[in-house]
Structures are given as structure tokens and as C-alpha cells.
Design a protein around this motif. Structure first.
Motif, PDB file in Angstrom:
ATOM      1  N   ASP A   1       0.814  -1.199   0.000  1.00 51.55           N
ATOM      2  CA  ASP A   1       0.000   0.000   0.000  1.00 51.55           C
ATOM      3  C   ASP A   1       0.864   1.272   0.000  1.00 51.55           C
ATOM      4  O   ASP A   1       1.847   1.373   0.735  1.00 51.55           O
ATOM      5  N   ILE A   2       0.482   2.250  -0.816  1.00 54.78           N
ATOM      6  CA  ILE A   2       1.214   3.518  -0.896  1.00 54.78           C
ATOM      7  C   ILE A   2       1.277   4.186   0.473  1.00 54.78           C
ATOM      8  O   ILE A   2       2.311   4.709   0.870  1.00 54.78           O
ATOM      9  N   GLY A   3       0.170   4.158   1.214  1.00 62.04           N
ATOM     10  CA  GLY A   3       0.123   4.783   2.536  1.00 62.04           C
ATOM     11  C   GLY A   3       1.100   4.145   3.506  1.00 62.04           C
ATOM     12  O   GLY A   3       1.801   4.833   4.257  1.00 62.04           O
ATOM     13  N   VAL A   4       1.177   2.830   3.511  1.00 59.32           N
ATOM     14  CA  VAL A   4       2.080   2.110   4.411  1.00 59.32           C
ATOM     15  C   VAL A   4       3.530   2.446   4.075  1.00 59.32           C
ATOM     16  O   VAL A   4       4.337   2.756   4.955  1.00 59.32           O
ATOM     17  N   ILE A   5       3.861   2.396   2.799  1.00 58.68           N
ATOM     18  CA  ILE A   5       5.233   2.694   2.373  1.00 58.68           C
ATOM     19  C   ILE A   5       5.591   4.139   2.711  1.00 58.68           C
ATOM     20  O   ILE A   5       6.669   4.415   3.252  1.00 58.68           O
ATOM     21  N   SER A   6       4.689   5.061   2.415  1.00 55.68           N
ATOM     22  CA  SER A   6       4.948   6.476   2.668  1.00 55.68           C
ATOM     23  C   SER A   6       5.201   6.742   4.145  1.00 55.68           C
ATOM     24  O   SER A   6       6.125   7.475   4.504  1.00 55.68           O
ATOM     25  N   VAL A   7       4.387   6.162   4.990  1.00 59.29           N
ATOM     26  CA  VAL A   7       4.539   6.372   6.431  1.00 59.29           C
ATOM     27  C   VAL A   7       5.846   5.755   6.926  1.00 59.29           C
ATOM     28  O   VAL A   7       6.537   6.336   7.768  1.00 59.29           O
ATOM     29  N   ARG A   8       6.223   4.601   6.401  1.00 58.25           N
ATOM     30  CA  ARG A   8       7.490   3.984   6.812  1.00 58.25           C
ATOM     31  C   ARG A   8       8.674   4.870   6.465  1.00 58.25           C
ATOM     32  O   ARG A   8       9.568   5.079   7.277  1.00 58.25           O
TER      33      ARG A   8
ATOM     34  N   ALA B   1       8.561   8.091   5.935  1.00 62.84           N
ATOM     35  CA  ALA B   1       8.442   9.317   6.726  1.00 62.84           C
ATOM     36  C   ALA B   1       8.904   9.096   8.165  1.00 62.84           C
ATOM     37  O   ALA B   1       9.588   9.951   8.740  1.00 62.84           O
ATOM     38  N   ARG B   2       8.541   7.967   8.752  1.00 62.42           N
ATOM     39  CA  ARG B   2       8.984   7.661  10.123  1.00 62.42           C
ATOM     40  C   ARG B   2      10.501   7.554  10.202  1.00 62.42           C
ATOM     41  O   ARG B   2      11.123   8.054  11.132  1.00 62.42           O
ATOM     42  N   ALA B   3      11.090   6.882   9.227  1.00 56.75           N
ATOM     43  CA  ALA B   3      12.543   6.730   9.204  1.00 56.75           C
ATOM     44  C   ALA B   3      13.219   8.099   9.054  1.00 56.75           C
ATOM     45  O   ALA B   3      14.209   8.389   9.743  1.00 56.75           O
ATOM     46  N   LEU B   4      12.662   8.948   8.201  1.00 57.20           N
ATOM     47  CA  LEU B   4      13.210  10.289   8.025  1.00 57.20           C
ATOM     48  C   LEU B   4      13.071  11.103   9.307  1.00 57.20           C
ATOM     49  O   LEU B   4      14.011  11.783   9.727  1.00 57.20           O
ATOM     50  N   LEU B   5      11.907  11.024   9.945  1.00 62.21           N
ATOM     51  CA  LEU B   5      11.689  11.766  11.191  1.00 62.21           C
ATOM     52  C   LEU B   5      12.643  11.292  12.279  1.00 62.21           C
ATOM     53  O   LEU B   5      13.209  12.103  13.014  1.00 62.21           O
ATOM     54  N   LYS B   6      12.837  10.002  12.369  1.00 61.82           N
ATOM     55  CA  LYS B   6      13.753   9.461  13.376  1.00 61.82           C
ATOM     56  C   LYS B   6      15.169   9.971  13.130  1.00 61.82           C
ATOM     57  O   LYS B   6      15.843  10.435  14.055  1.00 61.82           O
ATOM     58  N   SER B   7      15.629   9.914  11.897  1.00 58.11           N
ATOM     59  CA  SER B   7      16.967  10.403  11.555  1.00 58.11           C
ATOM     60  C   SER B   7      17.097  11.897  11.805  1.00 58.11           C
ATOM     61  O   SER B   7      18.104  12.365  12.335  1.00 58.11           O
ATOM     62  N   ALA B   8      16.081  12.647  11.426  1.00 59.25           N
ATOM     63  CA  ALA B   8      16.109  14.105  11.606  1.00 59.25           C
ATOM     64  C   ALA B   8      16.100  14.480  13.086  1.00 59.25           C
ATOM     65  O   ALA B   8      16.793  15.408  13.505  1.00 59.25           O
TER      66      ALA B   8
END
Length: 179
Positions: free
Chosen positions: A2-9, A11-18
Motif C-alpha cells: 500500500d502507498i500509505g504504508v510505504i509512505s509512512v514507513r 516518513a517515520r525513518a526520516l523523522l527518526k533520523s532528523a
């Protein structure tokens, strides 16, 4: 998947790194710019989704969309990763997911104040303070002028809407008179 699942994953990884790099606010700004670019320039989606356009050109377009030289290095690396993985068709959703996750993490509420005429900065700040007191969070406030409401204001935030416009009151009176 799902596009939503991939997008959130992503985004979460980016937020964690940031967050770990303590540049989450800068990346938030970059992702807001990217999301806004997709709205302001509808052809961007078609261009990025075009399989005939090479990755370097897509990368330059997306770098520009996140703020160019002012963008955080992490944001640029994120764009490069997304392109490398062939997920560029989902980057708009990733940017929107990052913005949503960041707002949840920082307890940021979107608010909108609509008035018939332009309001002063002091009045805007007063309305922001009222909303922040009620929500116990930070408010990103957008003001807009809509002469159609005649006078008064419409305040919206979260799921709350207060319509204190002259147009609304006149319509209410008209509805009561029709009964």
C-alpha cells in the motif's frame, strides 16, 4: 504494498533520523515545501512520474522543490534514496506523512482565521493565543481574507469551527424566517 504504508514507513525513518540529528524542524520545512510544490505545480507529479526522464533530472527538480541550497543535507539524501529505490511516485505522500508525523510529535495544530478584511498582527496573535490555550499545543495559523463573509470571522482548528460571520448570521435569520 500500500502507498500509505510505504509512505509512512519512509516518513517515520526520516523523522527518526532528523530528530537524532536535531534538524527535524529544518526537514519539516523542507517537506512542507515539497508538499506545497506538488500542489502549486501540478505538472511536477507528471514530470516526476515520467519513466522517460532520467533520475538526475528528477533529483534536480526535487532538490529545487525542497528549497535548493537551503535544504538540509538529510532532506537531499532522502530524495536521493527515494530515487535510488524507485519510489519517486510516492514522494509527495512521504512528504505529507512526514509533516503529519512531525505535527503529532510536536503537538502542532493547524488553525485558520477567515475574515472579511485583513486583520492586524496583534489580533491574529490574540486568536492564536486563544486556540493554544484551548488545545494546549502550538498552532500554525493561516489567515485568509474572504469578503463574502461580509464581516466577523470564521475560526477553524482541529475539528472545531466557530463561525461568527455576518453571512452566517444572516443565513440563520433567513432560515428561521422560512419556517
Amino acid at each position: 504494498m500500500d502507498i500509505g504504508v510505504i509512505s509512512v514507513r519512509y516518513a517515520r525513518a526520516l523523522l527518526k533520523s532528523a530528530t537524532e540529528a536535531k534538524i527535524d524542524a529544518q526537514v519539516y520545512h523542507d517537506m512542507q515545501l515539497l508538499a506545497k510544490s506538488y500542489i502549486d505545480v501540478p505538472a511536477l507529479r507528471q514530470t516526476i512520474d515520467n519513466p522517460m526522464l532520467d533520475k538526475e533530472k528528477k533529483q534536480m527538480l526535487l532538490y529545487t522543490a525542497i528549497g535548493g541550497e537551503q535544504a538540509a543535507e538529510l532532506s537531499k539524501a532522502f530524495v536521493a534514496l527515494v530515487l535510488k529505490e524507485g519510489r519517486e511516485n510516492m514522494i509527495q505522500f512521504m512528504a505529507n506523512s512526514y509533516v503529519t508525523l512531525y505535527r503529532q510529535q510536536k503537538n502542532i495544530i493547524l488553525g485558520r482565521l477567515t475574515t472579511a478584511t485583513r486583520v492586524s498582527a496583534a489580533m491574529e496573535q490574540k486568536m492564536r493565543t486563544v486556540v493554544e490555550a484551548k488545545t494546549k499545543g502550538t498552532v500554525e495559523f493561516e489567515t485568509q481574507v474572504d469578503p463574502d463573509i461580509i464581516g466577523g470571522f470564521v475560526l477553524e482548528y482541529d475539528t472545531y469551527r466557530m463561525d461568527a460571520s455576518v453571512k452566517y448570521r444572516l443565513n440563520s435569520i433567513l432560515t428561521q424566517l422560512k419556517k
